[in-house]
Design a protein around this motif. Sequence first.
Motif, PDB file in Angstrom:
ATOM      1  N   LYS A  28      81.059  76.711  90.680  1.00  8.58           N
ATOM      2  CA  LYS A  28      81.709  76.620  89.379  1.00  8.58           C
ATOM      3  C   LYS A  28      83.210  76.865  89.492  1.00  8.58           C
ATOM      4  O   LYS A  28      84.025  76.220  88.813  1.00  8.58           O
ATOM      5  N   GLY A  29      83.589  77.805  90.343  1.00  4.36           N
ATOM      6  CA  GLY A  29      85.003  78.111  90.530  1.00  4.36           C
ATOM      7  C   GLY A  29      85.718  77.156  91.455  1.00  4.36           C
ATOM      8  O   GLY A  29      86.936  77.264  91.628  1.00  4.36           O
ATOM      9  N   GLY A  30      84.977  76.233  92.079  1.00  2.00           N
ATOM     10  CA  GLY A  30      85.607  75.276  92.986  1.00  2.00           C
ATOM     11  C   GLY A  30      86.009  75.866  94.317  1.00  2.00           C
ATOM     12  O   GLY A  30      86.903  75.344  94.994  1.00  2.00           O
ATOM     13  N   TYR A  31      85.354  76.935  94.739  1.00  2.00           N
ATOM     14  CA  TYR A  31      85.683  77.552  96.024  1.00  2.00           C
ATOM     15  C   TYR A  31      85.139  76.737  97.188  1.00  2.00           C
ATOM     16  O   TYR A  31      85.741  76.705  98.263  1.00  2.00           O
ATOM     17  N   ILE A  32      83.984  76.098  96.980  1.00  2.00           N
ATOM     18  CA  ILE A  32      83.337  75.336  98.046  1.00  2.00           C
ATOM     19  C   ILE A  32      82.899  73.975  97.519  1.00  2.00           C
ATOM     20  O   ILE A  32      82.648  73.803  96.317  1.00  2.00           O
ATOM     21  N   TYR A  33      82.805  73.017  98.429  1.00  2.32           N
ATOM     22  CA  TYR A  33      82.305  71.681  98.101  1.00  2.32           C
ATOM     23  C   TYR A  33      81.360  71.266  99.225  1.00  2.32           C
ATOM     24  O   TYR A  33      81.719  71.338 100.405  1.00  2.32           O
ATOM     25  N   GLN A  34      80.138  70.870  98.873  1.00  3.20           N
ATOM     26  CA  GLN A  34      79.153  70.519  99.890  1.00  3.20           C
ATOM     27  C   GLN A  34      79.456  69.147 100.482  1.00  3.20           C
ATOM     28  O   GLN A  34      79.371  68.128  99.804  1.00  3.20           O
ATOM     29  N   THR A  35      79.805  69.137 101.764  1.00  4.69           N
ATOM     30  CA  THR A  35      80.083  67.900 102.485  1.00  4.69           C
ATOM     31  C   THR A  35      78.794  67.291 103.040  1.00  4.69           C
ATOM     32  O   THR A  35      78.600  66.084 103.032  1.00  4.69           O
ATOM     33  N   PHE A  36      77.926  68.143 103.567  1.00  8.13           N
ATOM     34  CA  PHE A  36      76.571  67.737 103.944  1.00  8.13           C
ATOM     35  C   PHE A  36      75.692  68.955 103.755  1.00  8.13           C
ATOM     36  O   PHE A  36      76.188  70.061 103.504  1.00  8.13           O
ATOM     37  N   GLN A  37      74.387  68.772 103.836  1.00  9.63           N
ATOM     38  CA  GLN A  37      73.489  69.888 103.586  1.00  9.63           C
ATOM     39  C   GLN A  37      73.654  70.936 104.691  1.00  9.63           C
ATOM     40  O   GLN A  37      73.330  70.694 105.851  1.00  9.63           O
ATOM     41  N   GLY A  38      74.188  72.072 104.295  1.00 11.53           N
ATOM     42  CA  GLY A  38      74.460  73.120 105.268  1.00 11.53           C
ATOM     43  C   GLY A  38      75.873  73.113 105.800  1.00 11.53           C
ATOM     44  O   GLY A  38      76.197  73.887 106.712  1.00 11.53           O
ATOM     45  N   GLY A  39      76.737  72.254 105.249  1.00 11.28           N
ATOM     46  CA  GLY A  39      78.136  72.221 105.668  1.00 11.28           C
ATOM     47  C   GLY A  39      79.043  72.054 104.469  1.00 11.28           C
ATOM     48  O   GLY A  39      78.832  71.159 103.645  1.00 11.28           O
ATOM     49  N   TYR A  40      80.050  72.915 104.342  1.00 10.01           N
ATOM     50  CA  TYR A  40      80.897  72.951 103.156  1.00 10.01           C
ATOM     51  C   TYR A  40      82.374  72.793 103.519  1.00 10.01           C
ATOM     52  O   TYR A  40      82.831  73.300 104.545  1.00 10.01           O
ATOM     53  N   THR A  41      83.083  72.097 102.634  1.00 12.40           N
ATOM     54  CA  THR A  41      84.535  72.111 102.663  1.00 12.40           C
ATOM     55  C   THR A  41      85.010  73.277 101.802  1.00 12.40           C
ATOM     56  O   THR A  41      84.558  73.436 100.664  1.00 12.40           O
ATOM     57  N   LEU A  42      85.890  74.087 102.352  1.00 14.20           N
ATOM     58  CA  LEU A  42      86.494  75.170 101.584  1.00 14.20           C
ATOM     59  C   LEU A  42      87.729  74.622 100.879  1.00 14.20           C
ATOM     60  O   LEU A  42      88.612  74.048 101.517  1.00 14.20           O
ATOM     61  N   SER A  43      87.790  74.775  99.577  1.00 18.19           N
ATOM     62  CA  SER A  43      88.967  74.355  98.819  1.00 18.19           C
ATOM     63  C   SER A  43      90.129  75.298  99.129  1.00 18.19           C
ATOM     64  O   SER A  43      89.940  76.328  99.799  1.00 18.19           O
ATOM     65  N   PRO A  44      91.350  74.987  98.664  1.00 18.51           N
ATOM     66  CA  PRO A  44      92.454  75.935  98.863  1.00 18.51           C
ATOM     67  C   PRO A  44      92.125  77.334  98.345  1.00 18.51           C
ATOM     68  O   PRO A  44      92.553  78.334  98.934  1.00 18.51           O
ATOM     69  N   LEU A  45      91.335  77.409  97.272  1.00 18.07           N
ATOM     70  CA  LEU A  45      90.946  78.706  96.722  1.00 18.07           C
ATOM     71  C   LEU A  45      90.018  79.440  97.685  1.00 18.07           C
ATOM     72  O   LEU A  45      90.230  80.624  98.011  1.00 18.07           O
ATOM     73  N   GLY A  46      88.972  78.743  98.149  1.00 16.15           N
ATOM     74  CA  GLY A  46      88.040  79.359  99.082  1.00 16.15           C
ATOM     75  C   GLY A  46      88.681  79.707 100.406  1.00 16.15           C
ATOM     76  O   GLY A  46      88.401  80.756 101.003  1.00 16.15           O
ATOM     77  N   TRP A  47      89.573  78.822 100.885  1.00 18.18           N
ATOM     78  CA  TRP A  47      90.231  79.069 102.169  1.00 18.18           C
ATOM     79  C   TRP A  47      91.137  80.285 102.097  1.00 18.18           C
ATOM     80  O   TRP A  47      91.244  81.047 103.062  1.00 18.18           O
ATOM     81  N   ARG A  48      91.795  80.495 100.963  1.00 17.89           N
ATOM     82  CA  ARG A  48      92.640  81.680 100.805  1.00 17.89           C
ATOM     83  C   ARG A  48      91.806  82.960 100.944  1.00 17.89           C
ATOM     84  O   ARG A  48      92.234  83.930 101.581  1.00 17.89           O
ATOM     85  N   VAL A  49      90.633  82.968 100.325  1.00 17.70           N
ATOM     86  CA  VAL A  49      89.765  84.145 100.421  1.00 17.70           C
ATOM     87  C   VAL A  49      89.318  84.355 101.862  1.00 17.70           C
ATOM     88  O   VAL A  49      89.377  85.479 102.392  1.00 17.70           O
ATOM     89  N   VAL A  50      88.877  83.288 102.512  1.00 14.54           N
ATOM     90  CA  VAL A  50      88.417  83.386 103.900  1.00 14.54           C
ATOM     91  C   VAL A  50      89.538  83.874 104.814  1.00 14.54           C
ATOM     92  O   VAL A  50      89.326  84.730 105.687  1.00 14.54           O
ATOM     93  N   LYS A  51      90.752  83.351 104.636  1.00 14.42           N
ATOM     94  CA  LYS A  51      91.872  83.793 105.461  1.00 14.42           C
ATOM     95  C   LYS A  51      92.171  85.275 105.249  1.00 14.42           C
ATOM     96  O   LYS A  51      92.532  85.990 106.195  1.00 14.42           O
TER      97      LYS A  51
END
Length: 425
Positions: A28-51
């Motif tokens: 809902k927050g757009g932190y992740i986007y499913q590229t394939f089942q079990g694999g996600y693209t991290l948005s700029p928002l999600g990547w900031r948290v991960v970093k």
Amino acid sequence: MKIENLCVKRLIGDVAGATTHGHKIALKGGYIYQTFQGGYTLSPLGWRVVKNIENIIRQEMDNIDGQEILMPVVSGADLWRQSGRYDKVDVLTKFKSRAGADYVLNPTHEEVVVDFVKSVLETYRQLPFMVYQIQTKFRDELRVRAGLVRTREFIMKDAYSFHNSVEDLEKYYNRCLDAYNKIFARCGLKNFVHVLSSTGDMGGSVAHEFQLVNDMGEDTIYLCDCGFNANKEVVDGDTEICPKCGKKMRKVRGIEIGNIFQLGTKYSKSMELTYTAPDGTSQNPIMGCYGIGVGRTMAAIMEESADDKGPIWNMATAPFKVEIIALPDADGKCVKLANELYEQLKSCGTEVLLDTRDVRAGEKFADADLIAAPIRMIISGKNLQQDAIEMKYRVNNYDTSILPTSIAIANWKKELDEIICKLSK
């Protein structure tokens, strides 16, 4: 960053495919986007948290004398044949090059790190040392679930230590255990414990898992008031009796967020890694290994702390520390002040998000809840009449009732710095 330029799509209403509360909020927050089942693209928002989580990990690994390296995602199959695990690890993905060579996608890096250390280690004088990396892994899991909680491709911190005695390994193992406690506490997690676990495919003599106690977890763990904790592979599930004190243990669910192993010489012996001991003999170093799921840690924070509005980060993990929201006004004074504050904060290195969009206040606040900057500065015509800026807080592990609800425009920077300092402790 200005919110209209943020490459993130926030969703309204129910989210299809979300299986847990944290997974729903991440989508809902757009932190992740499913590229394939079990694999996600991290948005700029999600990547900031991960970093931000990675930075915490790096600081604590460096504090226990870790040396960061980077190993390849792919390795030759011969390394896995040397260790004896090529045909034993069911999640290992194997493939051939066009020339016919056998390769694997590394689900973990014990084989690769031993191969590297063979090029470096010569004498006992070099021991002990620990090397670590933050790297992508791939595991051919049969089942994925809950967004980043269980995936096929993921980011992991894995560390490997090398010693000349069991006693030295045990001493360092405890240092790593303490470092893990600091990492997860700094990330804002509350209900985590370390539990005795089986060594499984990794091998070795002693292992512990770090588990976030949470109802949506897929692991069964047992906790005892005497301080002994273990997973179901260690405890007799029929009796649930503590092997240490003899009392009945509590059975709870957990999300595994990290693990540590005393590997012994399983890999150094099978792969013929040696060093010259003080007596001139050739010895196999004793190893430990230590893993943390970086993306899973982000998911665990969401599972534990998120409410119906969105995630709740602390200052160390939040994608932005401050969000400035200008509410619409007829003469544009709110937008003008918001831009001035934004430029000043940017110039001093504060991670700040600016929202001056011409949309309803409710939409701005709903987006702010999903982005979840711990400090929210709201500029409105009503507040300007009082020469003040309204302050709202959305932060994990802090009593925000002791923070000001408004600050004076004339002294806003000094007051904001004090708030940031308090929230960062």
